[in-house]
Design an enzyme around this catalytic site. Structure first.
Site, PDB file in Angstrom:
ATOM      1  N   ASP A 151     -36.160  17.438 -51.814  1.00 47.99           N
ATOM      2  CA  ASP A 151     -37.537  17.594 -52.266  1.00 47.99           C
ATOM      3  C   ASP A 151     -37.605  18.010 -53.733  1.00 47.99           C
ATOM      4  OD1 ASP A 151     -39.447  16.737 -50.549  1.00 47.99           O
ATOM      5  OD2 ASP A 151     -40.119  18.702 -49.895  1.00 47.99           O
ATOM      6  N   ASP A 198     -31.193  24.501 -43.047  1.00 39.20           N
ATOM      7  CA  ASP A 198     -31.558  24.883 -44.403  1.00 39.20           C
ATOM      8  C   ASP A 198     -30.360  24.658 -45.307  1.00 39.20           C
ATOM      9  OD1 ASP A 198     -34.135  25.574 -43.808  1.00 39.20           O
ATOM     10  OD2 ASP A 198     -33.747  27.720 -43.636  1.00 39.20           O
ATOM     11  N   ASP A 294     -41.931  26.078 -38.179  1.00 38.97           N
ATOM     12  CA  ASP A 294     -40.952  26.237 -37.105  1.00 38.97           C
ATOM     13  C   ASP A 294     -41.565  26.888 -35.866  1.00 38.97           C
ATOM     14  OD1 ASP A 294     -41.323  28.625 -38.456  1.00 38.97           O
ATOM     15  OD2 ASP A 294     -39.240  28.841 -39.068  1.00 38.97           O
TER      16      ASP A 294
END
Length: 771
Positions: A151, A198, A294
């Site tokens: 991103d 992550d 989440d």
């Protein structure tokens, strides 16, 4: 009416000293015995809950100050803050009452899996570890694919993905942040299952094998594993309590999540989880209405009747926020997202959720309102000390009896109930440190809950770069309140010794004093200390051989990372150029050679020498192999310590904060340890010679006293002779000169051993043994 009076009479009898005091003593003795034996998990929770309810009822019936409007408002505000604590403890008790103990399920088939690694602006070395760990999976290579979801749209990230031969996906915008990033990747991939990591969470090689077996149940939507962290959190690091203090998130991941799993309400924690793609796509992918995608996604899946599984086994490791600012940013984002959920998918109104699931999800949301009650408790004693408005009207001894009975029981039970994942007393520190940030986040969200909020990324793998002024701003409310509380205590003491008597003064003075302690520790937790290493060293024990100069030594590594290692040796290493060759033997039996430079050698109190080495000229294959050996082995994160800190140990750690944070950590950079030695020597150079006496020596340098100053040019290279039956001649360079006690002290660097290499080493070792 008779029933009412009977109830009040029985209540008065129950709270009378004749009944309540013996009951308190008996219950605390039971709690103490159970805690010492490490047994009675549920009994402890039940007894502590009883003492908490008893205290709150007593507070409401007998201690509210209704003398005037101001006292009434203050008293009820404080009481409601305490009621929040009772409700929160009820949620906690419900969630940890019966933790699940699931084991990995054997995998009978190998479905296709897409492994997503999300990245924005994090350092490439952090990303590389995670991708290498994903690529090293012990799983059929044609059945899984690793994708970097960028991103940040960085060409450096694309180049790294290409070099590592993994997939690379980017999108034209960053809408919906991480949730949008994952959803974009879902539309471009096709694996039956999706694992999400992550950027900083490195999975072990068996991650897929140990999680996918649970999906034999077709109703299983996702499997979550614990978040384990290989660097200290901000409290451990900034308070220098890495060994004494448990990681702040350990309680949630090792106890609360397993407890929720019993109710089929463990939730996806943003990383280190696996989804069945079909179920995830059925609910529209990651939810984008809140910034806690989440938790929100998990709730929606559970509301569809799907199952979740929590495997309480560490199968990955990541990084905690390295700065206090990052810690506050992370917690504020969680607080905003959970409050948003109240207005988008409230657990109490969601259809098909079980009551246990509703309670667990409400517990998650309710927790982040802790900032407001904590601020109330910090401010409350100021009213009594400054204005005589006491929020509690009670005899101090009676208050001590009821409050401390509950508080002492809760502190004692923490050792057994938390299973060693939380130090007693420290929940108060964590709450005080974050209370102002969480209060601000919650209030802003409540005022406009449906407003779109930016997803603020938690910085990982970065050094603390804030100025002293910026760090102060993060704890400015704490500093202001600390000043006010100190002034209030001074006012209270003056009132105490004055002619007038103020009701509740002793209670408010004690309360304010405790707040001062909590505020000081919270403020110190924001004082960033310089990080002496760019990358965390991991405790790893690998056999190795070190070849340096003419020395060969066998050793076991003490700690290790991609940049270097340290070992403990019986004697120092001797090398003029500081270069060494290291042969490292992994637990699998594989050996690989590395080049290193001796960065430091330090004598420890035990008499051993700690040798720190930096790796140099590390090729890509060796670097990746090292990452796999350090991070991705199945037993990489086996608990190194099973200690369960009790009340005394936790209080000792708390009280040591002031001493530890005053000490300045200074790096040791001597490449060869100096030893004291008085020995005659002779310095010769082109223009003359001079006799001197050594002060200290090492293999690479020495200090010598001369009765007169030799006339040497700057950085002059000379010869240093040690005569006798074991002669030594060194080529040395003068580095600095100083005057001491009427003599000249010159420090020399050893450039070369011209004669008597073995004699020079033997001379140093004899001095070393007698030091």
């Amino acid at each position: 009416m008779a029933t009412f009076y009977t109830t009040m009479y029985l209540t008065d009898v129950f709270y009378s000293p004749a009944v309540s005091l013996p009951l308190t003593i008996i219950l605390l003795l039971v709690v103490a015995v159970l805690t010492k034996n490490g047994k009675g998990h549920r009994v402890l929770l039940g007894l502590c809950l009883f003492l908490c309810v008893r205290y709150i009822v007593w507070r409401g019936l007998y201690t509210l100050n209704t003398a005037d409007l101001a006292s009434n408002v203050l008293s009820w505000t404080v009481y409601l803050a305490e009621v929040y604590g009772l409700i929160q403890f009820c949620f906690f008790t419900f969630q940890v009452w019966s933790p699940s103990k699931k084991l990995s399920v054997e995998l009978r088939r190998f479905p296709t899996v897409d492994m997503f690694v999300t990245v924005v602006d994090e350092p490439l070395d952090v990303l590389k570890r995670t991708v290498v760990g994903c690529l090293a999976q012990d799983y059929p290579k044609d059945k899984f694919r690793v994708y970097v979801l960028d991103d940040g749209n960085k060409e450096e990230t694309r180049a790294l993905a290409s070099a590592l031969k993994c997939g690379y996906l980017r999108r034209s915008d960053r809408r919906y942040a991480k949730a949008g990033n994952v959803n974009h990747a879902l539309g471009l991939t096709s694996g039956e299952f999706v694992a999400v990591f992550d950027v900083d969470h490195v999975p072990v090689r068996t991650f897929l094998k140990e999680t996918l077996g649970f999906f034999k149940d077709e109703q299983m939507a996702f499997v979550q594993t614990p978040h384990h962290f290989y660097n200290p959190d901000v409290f451990q690091k900034n308070l220098r309590l890495e060994r004494e203090l448990k990681n702040e998130q350990a309680l949630f991941f090792r106890l609360i999540q397993p407890g929720r799993d019993t109710h089929n309400s463990a939730f996806f924690a943003g990383s280190c989880g696996v989804f069945r793609r079909r179920h995830l796509e059925e609910v529209g992918g990651m939810q984008t209405d809140t910034i806690t995608e989440d938790l929100h996604t998990s709730l929606v899946l559970h509301a569809r009747g799907y199952k979740s599984c929590y495997l309480n086994k560490v199968l990955s490791a990541g990084l905690m926020p390295e700065t206090f600012r990052g810690h506050l940013k992370q917690r504020s984002r969680w607080a905003i997202g959970t409050v948003q959920m109240l207005f988008h998918d409230n657990p109490l109104t969601q259809r098909r959720l079980t009551w246990s699931q509703r309670i667990d999800y409400m517990g998650s949301i309710f927790y982040f309102f802790l900032g407001l009650p904590r601020v109330v408790c910090l401010v409350a004693p100021l009213g009594g000390l400054f204005f005589g408005l006491s929020p509690v009207r009670a005899d101090p001894l009676v208050l001590v009896h009821f409050f401390f009975a509950y508080y002492l029981a809760s502190v004692m039970l923490m050792r057994t109930v938390s299973q060693g994942t939380r130090n007693a007393f420290w929940s108060d520190i964590y709450e005080v440190a974050t209370c102002f940030a969480l209060s601000r986040a919650v209030l802003k969200t409540l005022m406009n809950p449906r407003k779109s909020r930016p997803f603020e990324i938690t910085p990982k793998g970065v050094q603390a770069e804030e100025s002293e002024l910026q760090r102060t701003l993060f704890v400015l409310p704490h500093l202001m309140l600390l000043g006010l509380t100190a002034a209030a205590i001074s006012t209270g003491i003056l009132t105490w010794i004055g002619p007038t008597e103020t009701r509740g003064l002793a209670i408010n003075l004690f309360w304010a004093s405790v707040n001062v302690l909590l505020l000081i520790v919270a403020i110190r937790s924001a004082m960033e200390h310089p990080q002496l290493r760019q990358t965390v060293r991991l405790d790893r024990r690998f056999q190795c051989q070190i070849f340096a100069g003419v020395t060969t030594m066998k050793a076991t590594t003490h700690d290790l990372n991609e940049g270097g290692m340290s070992v403990y040796l019986n004697e120092p290493m001797f090398s003029i150029d500081d270069m060494a060759t290291i042969t490292l033997e992994a637990h699998s039996g594989e050996r690989f050679r590395l080049k290193g430079r001796i960065a430091r050698q330090e004598r420890k109190p035990s008499g051993l020498v700690e040798v720190g080495m930096q790796f140099v000229d590390l090729d890509e294959a060796a670097a990746e192999n090292l990452i796999v050996q350090l991070f991705a082995q199945p037993d990489s994160w086996r608990e190194s310590s099973t200690t369960m800190p009790g009340m005394v140990q936790s209080f000792r750690a708390l009280s040591s904060v002031f001493k530890r944070t005053r000490a300045q950590a200074t790096p040791f950079r001597r490449r060869s340890p100096r030893v004291l030695l008085q020995k005659a020597c002779r310095l010769t150079w082109e223009e003359g010679k001079l006799i001197g006496i050594t002060f200290d020596v090492s293999y690479t340098g020495l200090s010598v006293f001369f009765s007169e100053a030799p006339k040497l040019a700057a950085n002059a290279v000379c010869l240093m002779h040690f005569d006798g039956i074991t002669p030594v001649t060194l080529r040395v360079q003068a580095m600095s000169t100083a005057q001491r006690a009427g003599k000249t002290l010159i420090r020399f660097r050893v450039c070369d051993v011209v004669e008597g290499e073995a004699n020079w080493r033997a001379l140093i070792l004899r001095a070393w043994e007698h030091t």
